[in-house]
Design an enzyme around this catalytic site. Structure first.
Site, mmCIF file in Angstrom:
data_model
loop_
_atom_site.group_PDB
_atom_site.id
_atom_site.type_symbol
_atom_site.label_atom_id
_atom_site.label_comp_id
_atom_site.label_asym_id
_atom_site.label_seq_id
_atom_site.Cartn_x
_atom_site.Cartn_y
_atom_site.Cartn_z
ATOM 1 N N SER A 108 11.932 23.849 35.941
ATOM 2 C CA SER A 108 10.637 24.444 35.600
ATOM 3 C C SER A 108 10.741 25.230 34.300
ATOM 4 C CB SER A 108 10.160 25.361 36.728
ATOM 5 O OG SER A 108 10.921 26.558 36.746
ATOM 6 N N SER A 110 10.017 28.479 33.907
ATOM 7 C CA SER A 110 9.982 29.918 34.164
ATOM 8 C C SER A 110 10.976 30.702 33.316
ATOM 9 C CB SER A 110 10.243 30.206 35.642
ATOM 10 O OG SER A 110 11.583 29.910 35.983
ATOM 11 N N LYS A 165 16.767 33.051 37.641
ATOM 12 C CA LYS A 165 15.965 34.071 36.948
ATOM 13 C C LYS A 165 16.941 35.044 36.281
ATOM 14 C CE LYS A 165 12.194 32.493 39.033
ATOM 15 N NZ LYS A 165 11.162 31.725 38.304
ATOM 16 N N SER A 268 6.003 32.630 35.701
ATOM 17 C CA SER A 268 7.198 32.695 36.543
ATOM 18 C C SER A 268 6.854 33.340 37.877
ATOM 19 C CB SER A 268 8.300 33.502 35.848
ATOM 20 O OG SER A 268 9.386 33.734 36.716
#
Length: 303
Positions: A108, A110, A165, A268
């Site tokens: 993704s 994010s 993250k 995100s």
């Protein structure tokens, strides 16, 4: 079984294959091979006795038949031969993947601009402590995650999924996110404006800044069209440690947990929405892009 389910259980599949091929290999080395040797010795002794009798009668024995007989008896069955060949390779891959480095693919946006969709990254599995594979239990303490680290972890809502993250808050930190600016323990982070970032997929520009997080400078994206307000998230463990308002939110990170956010701040889904990441969910520290088939220039360290 879906592809996602297979990938999420890859460590378990690899473990089972290692055990099965290992058992076959050890069984062959310490038992079956000895049985074949004993059987071959008995057959060769009988062959030699017949050859001696033929030689006494003036008939020349066929020595090639003796070699062929020994080879046919000593030859490993196919299932043992393949297991023995695969065992060291599978065991090595299992060891490397479980205790040293594990590859992941970024699915993704994010973590844009730090990580792009399609980046194949390496994750250091031991920098945050040595953990037993499958159950992910830490057995040796090494280091703890630090603010600014890019970390892979098991998604708290569904541990079969791996998320990536950036570590924003460590245990005890008071985090305030107001008007899209972070403050940690009362100290506001510094933000250096950079040139706007073009999202080639959405054909739109985002504001880009160099954020300094405890000495770790990294780029982030902000969408000025998105409001700073964060809708109250679904209830998560220890959600009472967070408060939300029209300007953002404030959270105190509990002991043994971490607060995570994506670098693409307005695109995100992270700890703002589903809560803190417990230590037992940690997989490792991401540190290197080893391949991106769409852009080879992406290869290299991003820390």
């Amino acid at each position: 079984m879906s592809l996602q389910a297979i990938l999420s259980n890859f460590a378990l599949i690899l473990f089972v294959l290692t055990v099965v091929t290992g058992v076959v290999w050890f069984l062959d080395v310490f038992y079956l091979a000895k049985q074949r040797r004993a059987k071959a010795d008995a057959a060769l002794a009988e062959f030699d006795a017949r050859s001696a009798k033929l030689a006494a009668e003036g008939v020349q024995p066929d020595t090639r038949a003796r070699s062929a007989l020994a080879s046919s008896i000593l030859k490993q069955p196919a299932w043992i031969e393949y297991s023995g060949s695969f065992f060291p390779v599978i065991a090595l891959v299992f060891f490397l993947r479980s205790f040293l480095y594990e590859p992941f693919k970024i699915p993704s946006s994010s973590m844009v601009p730090t990580l792009q969709i399609g980046d194949l990254i390496l994750v250091n599995k031991y920098t945050y402590g040595v953990r037993l594979p499958i159950i992910n239990k830490k057995i040796i303490e090494v280091n703890n995650p630090q603010r600014g680290d890019v970390m892979v972890f098991k998604y708290p809502k569904d541990p079969s999924l791996d998320y990536i993250k950036r570590v924003i808050g460590i245990p005890g930190d008071k985090i305030v996110y107001k008007n899209k600016r972070l403050s940690i323990n009362g100290k506001e982070l510094s933000y250096e404006p950079l040139s706007d970032y073009l999202d080639e997929e959405r054909l739109t520009y985002y504001k880009q800044y160099l954020e300094n997080l405890s000495g770790t400078a990294h780029k982030i994206l902000v969408d000025d069209r998105a409001p700073p307000y964060i809708s109250p998230p679904r209830v998560f463990p220890q959600h009472e440690l967070c408060t939300y308002n029209l300007d953002g939110f404030a959270c105190t990170v509990p002991s043994g947990h971490y607060f995570m956010m994506g670098d693409n701040r307005d695109n995100s889904e992270d700890s703002r929405y589903w809560g803190f990441v417990p230590d037992e969910n940690i997989v490792g520290k991401a540190f290197f892009v080893w391949m991106n088939f769409s852009n080879l220039k992406r290869i290299g360290s991003f820390q």
